[in-house]
Scaffold this active site. Structure first.
Site, PDB file in Angstrom:
ATOM      1  N   LYS A 290     -16.647 -69.404 -11.533  1.00 23.39           N
ATOM      2  CA  LYS A 290     -16.594 -69.237 -10.078  1.00 23.39           C
ATOM      3  C   LYS A 290     -16.473 -70.619  -9.454  1.00 23.39           C
ATOM      4  O   LYS A 290     -17.297 -71.500  -9.703  1.00 23.39           O
ATOM      5  CB  LYS A 290     -17.848 -68.532  -9.578  1.00 23.39           C
ATOM      6  CG  LYS A 290     -17.909 -68.469  -8.054  1.00 23.39           C
ATOM      7  CD  LYS A 290     -19.018 -67.573  -7.555  1.00 23.39           C
ATOM      8  CE  LYS A 290     -19.105 -67.605  -6.048  1.00 23.39           C
ATOM      9  NZ  LYS A 290     -20.121 -66.684  -5.542  1.00 23.39           N
TER      10      LYS A 290
ATOM     11  N   GLU B 252     -17.424 -72.611 -19.521  1.00 25.27           N
ATOM     12  CA  GLU B 252     -18.323 -71.696 -18.795  1.00 25.27           C
ATOM     13  C   GLU B 252     -18.279 -70.284 -19.407  1.00 25.27           C
ATOM     14  O   GLU B 252     -19.303 -69.636 -19.583  1.00 25.27           O
ATOM     15  CB  GLU B 252     -17.907 -71.602 -17.318  1.00 25.27           C
ATOM     16  CG  GLU B 252     -18.250 -72.822 -16.475  1.00 25.27           C
ATOM     17  CD  GLU B 252     -19.718 -72.844 -16.062  1.00 25.27           C
ATOM     18  OE1 GLU B 252     -20.452 -71.878 -16.372  1.00 25.27           O
ATOM     19  OE2 GLU B 252     -20.145 -73.831 -15.439  1.00 25.27           O
TER      20      GLU B 252
ATOM     21  N   TYR C  66     -11.233 -55.938  -1.668  1.00 22.66           N
ATOM     22  CA  TYR C  66     -11.471 -55.222  -0.406  1.00 22.66           C
ATOM     23  C   TYR C  66     -10.314 -54.275  -0.098  1.00 22.66           C
ATOM     24  O   TYR C  66     -10.403 -53.468   0.811  1.00 22.66           O
ATOM     25  CB  TYR C  66     -11.673 -56.231   0.735  1.00 22.66           C
ATOM     26  CG  TYR C  66     -12.825 -57.176   0.448  1.00 22.66           C
ATOM     27  CD1 TYR C  66     -14.137 -56.786   0.678  1.00 22.66           C
ATOM     28  CD2 TYR C  66     -12.599 -58.450  -0.103  1.00 22.66           C
ATOM     29  CE1 TYR C  66     -15.197 -57.634   0.386  1.00 22.66           C
ATOM     30  CE2 TYR C  66     -13.650 -59.297  -0.408  1.00 22.66           C
ATOM     31  CZ  TYR C  66     -14.933 -58.884  -0.162  1.00 22.66           C
ATOM     32  OH  TYR C  66     -15.978 -59.715  -0.468  1.00 22.66           O
TER      33      TYR C  66
ATOM     34  N   LYS D  17     -13.200 -66.155 -10.350  1.00 18.47           N
ATOM     35  CA  LYS D  17     -13.227 -66.054  -8.886  1.00 18.47           C
ATOM     36  C   LYS D  17     -13.018 -67.420  -8.250  1.00 18.47           C
ATOM     37  O   LYS D  17     -13.617 -68.380  -8.718  1.00 18.47           O
ATOM     38  CB  LYS D  17     -14.600 -65.492  -8.491  1.00 18.47           C
ATOM     39  CG  LYS D  17     -14.836 -65.375  -7.019  1.00 18.47           C
ATOM     40  CD  LYS D  17     -16.218 -64.835  -6.784  1.00 18.47           C
ATOM     41  CE  LYS D  17     -16.498 -64.675  -5.322  1.00 18.47           C
ATOM     42  NZ  LYS D  17     -17.827 -64.169  -5.072  1.00 18.47           N
TER      43      LYS D  17
ATOM     44  N   LYS E  72     -21.519 -75.806  -1.937  1.00 20.70           N
ATOM     45  CA  LYS E  72     -22.080 -75.267  -3.183  1.00 20.70           C
ATOM     46  C   LYS E  72     -21.532 -75.990  -4.416  1.00 20.70           C
ATOM     47  O   LYS E  72     -21.524 -75.449  -5.516  1.00 20.70           O
ATOM     48  CB  LYS E  72     -21.816 -73.763  -3.241  1.00 20.70           C
ATOM     49  CG  LYS E  72     -22.449 -72.995  -2.076  1.00 20.70           C
ATOM     50  CD  LYS E  72     -22.365 -71.478  -2.262  1.00 20.70           C
ATOM     51  CE  LYS E  72     -23.130 -70.753  -1.145  1.00 20.70           C
ATOM     52  NZ  LYS E  72     -23.098 -69.278  -1.316  1.00 20.70           N
TER      53      LYS E  72
ATOM     54  N   SER F 259     -12.561 -62.579  -0.050  1.00 24.78           N
ATOM     55  CA  SER F 259     -12.412 -62.278   1.377  1.00 24.78           C
ATOM     56  C   SER F 259     -11.277 -63.062   2.047  1.00 24.78           C
ATOM     57  O   SER F 259     -10.527 -62.516   2.847  1.00 24.78           O
ATOM     58  CB  SER F 259     -13.731 -62.543   2.092  1.00 24.78           C
ATOM     59  OG  SER F 259     -14.148 -63.889   1.916  1.00 24.78           O
TER      60      SER F 259
ATOM     61  N   ARG G 297     -18.844 -65.069   4.051  1.00 24.86           N
ATOM     62  CA  ARG G 297     -20.073 -65.705   4.549  1.00 24.86           C
ATOM     63  C   ARG G 297     -20.335 -65.329   5.999  1.00 24.86           C
ATOM     64  O   ARG G 297     -21.491 -65.202   6.407  1.00 24.86           O
ATOM     65  CB  ARG G 297     -19.998 -67.224   4.373  1.00 24.86           C
ATOM     66  CG  ARG G 297     -20.051 -67.622   2.895  1.00 24.86           C
ATOM     67  CD  ARG G 297     -19.965 -69.126   2.703  1.00 24.86           C
ATOM     68  NE  ARG G 297     -19.805 -69.467   1.299  1.00 24.86           N
ATOM     69  CZ  ARG G 297     -19.515 -70.692   0.864  1.00 24.86           C
ATOM     70  NH1 ARG G 297     -19.367 -71.682   1.719  1.00 24.86           N
ATOM     71  NH2 ARG G 297     -19.387 -70.916  -0.428  1.00 24.86           N
TER      72      ARG G 297
END
Ligand code: PBG
Length: 329
Positions: A195, A238, A318, A253, A222, A279, A205
């Site tokens: 990610k 990862e 979505y 992602k 982040k 999103s 968010r």
């Protein structure tokens, strides 16, 4: 003289469908859903036209509709009231919390629906971070303990799979062990393995009011836990770690700008791969459609099919409901 002509296999739709390599179906979809407190409540998310936050009763109604359209999996996110947020995120494992009640309600009403709650502290954190903060730093191992409690409480409520989206090191193992010790040997882990720290999460968010807070002495982004978007080999590192720790499904992602990563991971592993059409990717398509610049249905189906072509087994999107309606036509 040319005898080989690639266009022979493109002459008409019947021939094209015979040689088609990848096909999109509603079996591929996971619909992310935003839930809020209240009853009979439905609030639009301005940066995501067509997407709403809903109270549990209307969420259940939506899940029935999704299931009848062939969408058999949902990924759950909670809009947490400000007064329930703190630095530890402890509301996240409240047995009677919004998430836990939502999981129960969906499983009661639509038992066949695969319910995948999000596991991360950001919607529960006063700081909007995915980890507990001490002296301006995100604590890794203390956060893992919190994520494990959260996961067990989701399993108790009836979750099929838990989906940790936080990017702390070692959390898959800590969650796996906690699930085993509590007897939830059949509850799987969809691990957000690669990610990236991405600007494409903006609309999400704002939907949950979960962005890192600007007015306090904490990291403003982040980047100390989510990956650097300049990197590709690191994604494999990862992924392999999460597989060793016990992940059942590997997530990449964001989605569309990261298809190279999906394809590279596909070459390297045989576990199911999930991709998250986030999103901001949704917002870009909808904004262009609203301007009359793109065809809605065709763009959605093309985008989602490209995830299959890159090697994904399931797509968090979505567009799931809309795409199911298009495919069912
Ligand atoms: C946070 C989380 C995020 C998303 C899913 N879980 C945002 C973030 O990492 O800040 C993004 C989903 C989207 O943009 O659609 N744990």
């Amino acid at each position: 003289m040319i005898h080989s002509r690639n266009r022979r296999l493109r002459v008409n739709e019947s021939i094209r469908s015979l040689v088609r390599e990848n096909v999109l179906t509603t079996d591929d979809f996971v619909m992310p859903i935003f839930v809020m407190e209240g009853e009979n409540m439905q609030e639009p998310i301005p940066s995501m036209p067509g997407i709403f936050r809903r109270s549990i009763d209307l969420t259940v109604k939506e899940c029935k509709e999704l299931f009848s359209l062939g969408v058999k999996a949902v990924n759950l996110y909670m809009k947490v009231s400000e007064n329930l947020k703190d630095n530890t995120g402890k509301e996240a494992w409240n047995k009677n919390g919004l998430m836990q009640n939502t999981i129960k309600a969906i499983k009661d009403a639509v038992p066949g629906m695969v319910v995948m709650p999000d596991v991360a502290l950001d919607p529960y954190s006063i700081y909007g971070h995915d980890g507990i903060i001490e002296n301006g730093k995100i604590l890794n191992d203390a956060t893992n303990e919190a994520l494990a409690k959260m996961s067990v409480s989701h399993a108790e409520a009836g979750a099929d799979l838990v989906a940790p989206s936080d990017m702390m090191d070692g959390r898959v193992q800590v969650i796996r062990e906690a699930l085993e010790e509590s007897g939830f040997t059949d509850v799987g882990i969809v691990s957000y393995a690669a990610k990236y720290a991405s600007s494409f999460y903006g609309p999400f968010r704002s939907a949950l009011d979960s962005a890192p807070k600007a007015d306090v002495e904490i990291p403003k982004d982040k980047k100390t836990y989510q990956m650097d978007f300049h990197n590709s080999r690191e994604a494999l590192n990862e992924v392999f770690k999460d597989i060793d720790e016990g992940a059942d499904v590997i997530m990449i992602k964001p989605g569309l700008p990261y298809l190279d990563i999906v394809s590279k991971v596909r070459e390297a592993i045989d576990l199911p791969i999930a991709v998250y059409n986030v999103s901001g990717e949704y917002a870009m398509v909808k904004a262009a459609v609203q301007n009359g610049w793109l065809d809605n249905d065709k763009t959605i189906i093309e985008n989602l099919t490209c995830f299959k072509r890159a090697g994904a087994d399931m797509i968090f999107t979505y567009f799931a409901k809309e795409a199911a309606m298009i495919l069912n036509k």
